[in-house]
Design an enzyme around this catalytic site. Structure first.
Site, PDB file in Angstrom:
ATOM      1  N   GLU A 281       0.992  -1.378   0.137  1.00  0.00           N
ATOM      2  CA  GLU A 281       0.183  -0.008  -0.023  1.00  0.00           C
ATOM      3  C   GLU A 281       0.886   1.328   0.223  1.00  0.00           C
ATOM      4  O   GLU A 281       2.069   1.136   0.547  1.00  0.00           O
ATOM      5  CB  GLU A 281      -0.806   0.024   1.049  1.00  0.00           C
ATOM      6  CG  GLU A 281      -2.057  -1.112   1.370  1.00  0.00           C
ATOM      7  CD  GLU A 281      -3.059  -1.175   2.472  1.00  0.00           C
ATOM      8  OE1 GLU A 281      -4.074  -1.431   2.094  1.00  0.00           O
ATOM      9  OE2 GLU A 281      -2.573  -0.820   3.627  1.00  0.00           O
TER      10      GLU A 281
ATOM     11  N   CYS B 180       3.150   8.771   0.703  1.00  0.00           N
ATOM     12  CA  CYS B 180       3.914   7.836   1.304  1.00  0.00           C
ATOM     13  C   CYS B 180       4.086   6.450   1.050  1.00  0.00           C
ATOM     14  O   CYS B 180       3.068   5.737   0.432  1.00  0.00           O
ATOM     15  CB  CYS B 180       2.859   7.893   2.802  1.00  0.00           C
ATOM     16  SG  CYS B 180       3.499   6.683   4.009  1.00  0.00           S
TER      17      CYS B 180
ATOM     18  N   CYS C 137       6.918  -6.609   7.159  1.00  0.00           N
ATOM     19  CA  CYS C 137       7.917  -5.994   7.978  1.00  0.00           C
ATOM     20  C   CYS C 137       8.342  -6.934   8.911  1.00  0.00           C
ATOM     21  O   CYS C 137       7.531  -7.556   9.418  1.00  0.00           O
ATOM     22  CB  CYS C 137       7.612  -4.477   8.497  1.00  0.00           C
ATOM     23  SG  CYS C 137       8.658  -3.780   9.758  1.00  0.00           S
TER      24      CYS C 137
ATOM     25  N   CYS D 222       6.798  -4.165  15.800  1.00  0.00           N
ATOM     26  CA  CYS D 222       6.383  -3.219  16.792  1.00  0.00           C
ATOM     27  C   CYS D 222       4.810  -3.747  17.142  1.00  0.00           C
ATOM     28  O   CYS D 222       4.157  -4.136  16.383  1.00  0.00           O
ATOM     29  CB  CYS D 222       6.325  -1.936  16.157  1.00  0.00           C
ATOM     30  SG  CYS D 222       7.989  -1.169  15.851  1.00  0.00           S
TER      31      CYS D 222
ATOM     32  N   CYS E 125       1.612  -1.967  15.750  1.00  0.00           N
ATOM     33  CA  CYS E 125       1.523  -1.485  14.039  1.00  0.00           C
ATOM     34  C   CYS E 125       1.209  -2.694  13.236  1.00  0.00           C
ATOM     35  O   CYS E 125       1.285  -3.789  13.432  1.00  0.00           O
ATOM     36  CB  CYS E 125       2.900  -1.396  13.676  1.00  0.00           C
ATOM     37  SG  CYS E 125       3.047  -0.991  11.822  1.00  0.00           S
TER      38      CYS E 125
ATOM     39  N   CYS F 185      -0.831   6.338  10.062  1.00  0.00           N
ATOM     40  CA  CYS F 185       0.159   5.854  10.587  1.00  0.00           C
ATOM     41  C   CYS F 185       0.109   4.611  11.063  1.00  0.00           C
ATOM     42  O   CYS F 185      -1.027   4.351  11.888  1.00  0.00           O
ATOM     43  CB  CYS F 185       0.817   6.747  11.607  1.00  0.00           C
ATOM     44  SG  CYS F 185       1.451   8.205  10.901  1.00  0.00           S
TER      45      CYS F 185
HETATM   46  N1  SAH Z   1       9.627   1.286  10.018  1.00  0.00           N
HETATM   47  C1  SAH Z   1       9.507   2.459   9.897  1.00  0.00           C
HETATM   48  C2  SAH Z   1       8.534   3.337   8.912  1.00  0.00           C
HETATM   49  C3  SAH Z   1       7.317   3.277   9.302  1.00  0.00           C
HETATM   50  S1  SAH Z   1       6.829   4.910   9.784  1.00  0.00           S
HETATM   51  C4  SAH Z   1       9.368   3.434  11.108  1.00  0.00           C
HETATM   52  O1  SAH Z   1       9.272   2.474  12.280  1.00  0.00           O
HETATM   53  O2  SAH Z   1       9.698   4.398  11.549  1.00  0.00           O
HETATM   54  C5  SAH Z   1       5.156   4.831  10.355  1.00  0.00           C
HETATM   55  C6  SAH Z   1       5.187   5.361  11.822  1.00  0.00           C
HETATM   56  O3  SAH Z   1       3.836   5.186  12.395  1.00  0.00           O
HETATM   57  C7  SAH Z   1       6.023   4.869  12.725  1.00  0.00           C
HETATM   58  O4  SAH Z   1       6.744   5.946  13.489  1.00  0.00           O
HETATM   59  C8  SAH Z   1       5.425   3.851  13.485  1.00  0.00           C
HETATM   60  O5  SAH Z   1       6.044   3.555  14.679  1.00  0.00           O
HETATM   61  C9  SAH Z   1       4.062   4.579  13.607  1.00  0.00           C
HETATM   62  N2  SAH Z   1       2.782   3.789  13.963  1.00  0.00           N
HETATM   63  C10 SAH Z   1       2.855   2.458  13.864  1.00  0.00           C
HETATM   64  N3  SAH Z   1       1.650   1.919  14.269  1.00  0.00           N
HETATM   65  C11 SAH Z   1       0.674   3.160  14.669  1.00  0.00           C
HETATM   66  C12 SAH Z   1      -0.278   3.145  14.987  1.00  0.00           C
HETATM   67  N4  SAH Z   1      -1.087   2.132  15.197  1.00  0.00           N
HETATM   68  N5  SAH Z   1      -0.875   4.503  15.408  1.00  0.00           N
HETATM   69  C13 SAH Z   1       0.260   5.588  15.231  1.00  0.00           C
HETATM   70  N6  SAH Z   1       1.307   5.617  14.630  1.00  0.00           N
HETATM   71  C14 SAH Z   1       1.841   4.307  14.479  1.00  0.00           C
END
Ligand code: SAH
Length: 330
Positions: free
Chosen positions: A80, A93, A100, A104, A107, A321
């Site tokens: 996506e 984006c 991945c 986390c 996520c 995000c």
């Molecule tokens: N892997 C990279 C790129 C992803 S950026 C990274 O971790 O930075 C996407 C951003 O959204 C990251 O900061 C991630 O931690 C955040 N994110 C992930 N799940 C989320 C959620 N449920 N709500 C808000 N932010 C989230």
């Protein structure tokens, strides 16, 4: 491309012409009017393809016009990308991996694990295909979709060089932002390789106990190592780092956490971007109340740390995000 053209018995300089067409978003060899017909025919017959990334689904947010694209890759995986419209221009984006492996806990992108790295071409194509579909011009890229860009460093770096190339798309380094969950050694390498590209770090917690409970990567590179790498990054580049801090109710959103965060970031050239958690059904985490997010923000600002609350876009199409997902047949 030069080597490929030579293998077809063509002069090298044709590569530059074709390269320029590609980054104008051209989808067929027939359109390449300054390339001789005989070469265009050879290309059609060869095994190279243009416009490999056709969207198989496009969703448009009723809230803010954000579009989410689902692209099927040649091997059946699907990824996506999200196109966001801002006053100052359009941002895409993009995803850097199909899936991945960072794990986390909050996520959606990591739920099915990692399928594979995306190629540099597949990263560029997300921008070109979204432009073709929407008719919009895109002038900013954030590598904040699915995947950990520094877990695919080589292809990421080829992508940045290609999209920045004057003979092709010529997109400014300063118009690109890369976000990492904190692969510390790559942060320093990135400072030397791409000092002009913006860097965002997913920090999300002020101490190791909380961060490790949210982000397994913290067990590999703890906060001390991560912030050390960030300090070296700012020394090398003199550029401000953005720290992303997802606010999770009852986990990392109290004033005590804000205070700890200020101590951690003291004296560091940075900006904090607070992201009230976006709902991901499987994770069971809750988002922070708006007033608590504002209280957190006010505290950081009172300590002289520049901060903002990220404006979420495309929430109604799961385009915000952490909501992007892997799909596909494989
Ligand atoms: N892997 C990279 C790129 C992803 S950026 C990274 O971790 O930075 C996407 C951003 O959204 C990251 O900061 C991630 O931690 C955040 N994110 C992930 N799940 C989320 C959620 N449920 N709500 C808000 N932010 C989230």
């Amino acid at each position: 491309m030069e080597a490929f053209l030579e293998s077809l018995g063509e002069p090298k300089f044709r590569a530059k012409q074709i390269f320029a067409w590609l980054y104008r978003g051209t989808e067929s060899f027939e359109q390449m009017s300054n390339v001789p017909v005989s070469l265009r025919e050879k290309l059609v017959e060869s095994d190279v393809n243009l416009g490999i990334m056709k969207p198989i689904k496009v969703q448009c947010s009723k809230l803010d016009g954000t579009r989410k694209y689902l692209f099927e890759l040649y091997d059946g995986n699907a990824i996506e990308s999200v196109l966001m419209k801002y006053k100052y221009g359009n941002t895409i984006c993009i995803s850097s991996q199909a899936g991945c492996r960072m794990g986390c806990k909050f996520c959606a992108s990591t739920i099915g694990g990692l399928r594979r790295n995306l190629t540099a071409g597949e990263m560029s194509e997300q921008l070109l295909a979204a432009e073709r579909q929407s008719g919009e011009h895109i002038n900013h890229i954030v590598v904040m979709g699915t995947g950990e860009p520094f877990d695919n460093y080589e292809n990421l770096s080829a992508f940045i060089k290609i999209i920045n190339d004057k003979a092709g798309r010529n997109l400014g380094m300063r118009n690109i932002t890369v976000s990492t969950c904190g692969l510390a050694p790559a942060i320093e390498k990135f400072a030397y390789d791409f000092p002009q590209v913006n860097l965002a770090i997913s920090l999300h917690a002020p101490d190791d106990k909380i961060r490790s409970s949210m982000m397994p990567v913290n067990k590999r590179y703890n906060i001390h190592e991560l912030i050390g790498a960030c300090r070296r990054y700012t020394d090398i580049t003199s550029r401000r780092i953005t720290f992303e801090y997802t606010l999770v109710r009852g986990v990392n959103d109290s004033l005590h956490h804000a205070e700890e965060l200020c101590k951690l970031l003291k004296g560091l050239l940075c900006h904090v971007n607070l992201i009230p958690l976006n709902k991901v059904l499987e994770t069971g985490f809750d988002t922070t109340a708006r007033k608590d997010a504002e209280r957190f923000l006010d505290f950081l600002e009172s300590k002289g740390i520049p901060a903002t609350i990220r404006r979420e876009m495309g929430d109604d199409i799961d385009g915000a995000c952490g909501q992007l997902r892997l799909s596909g047949k494989k």
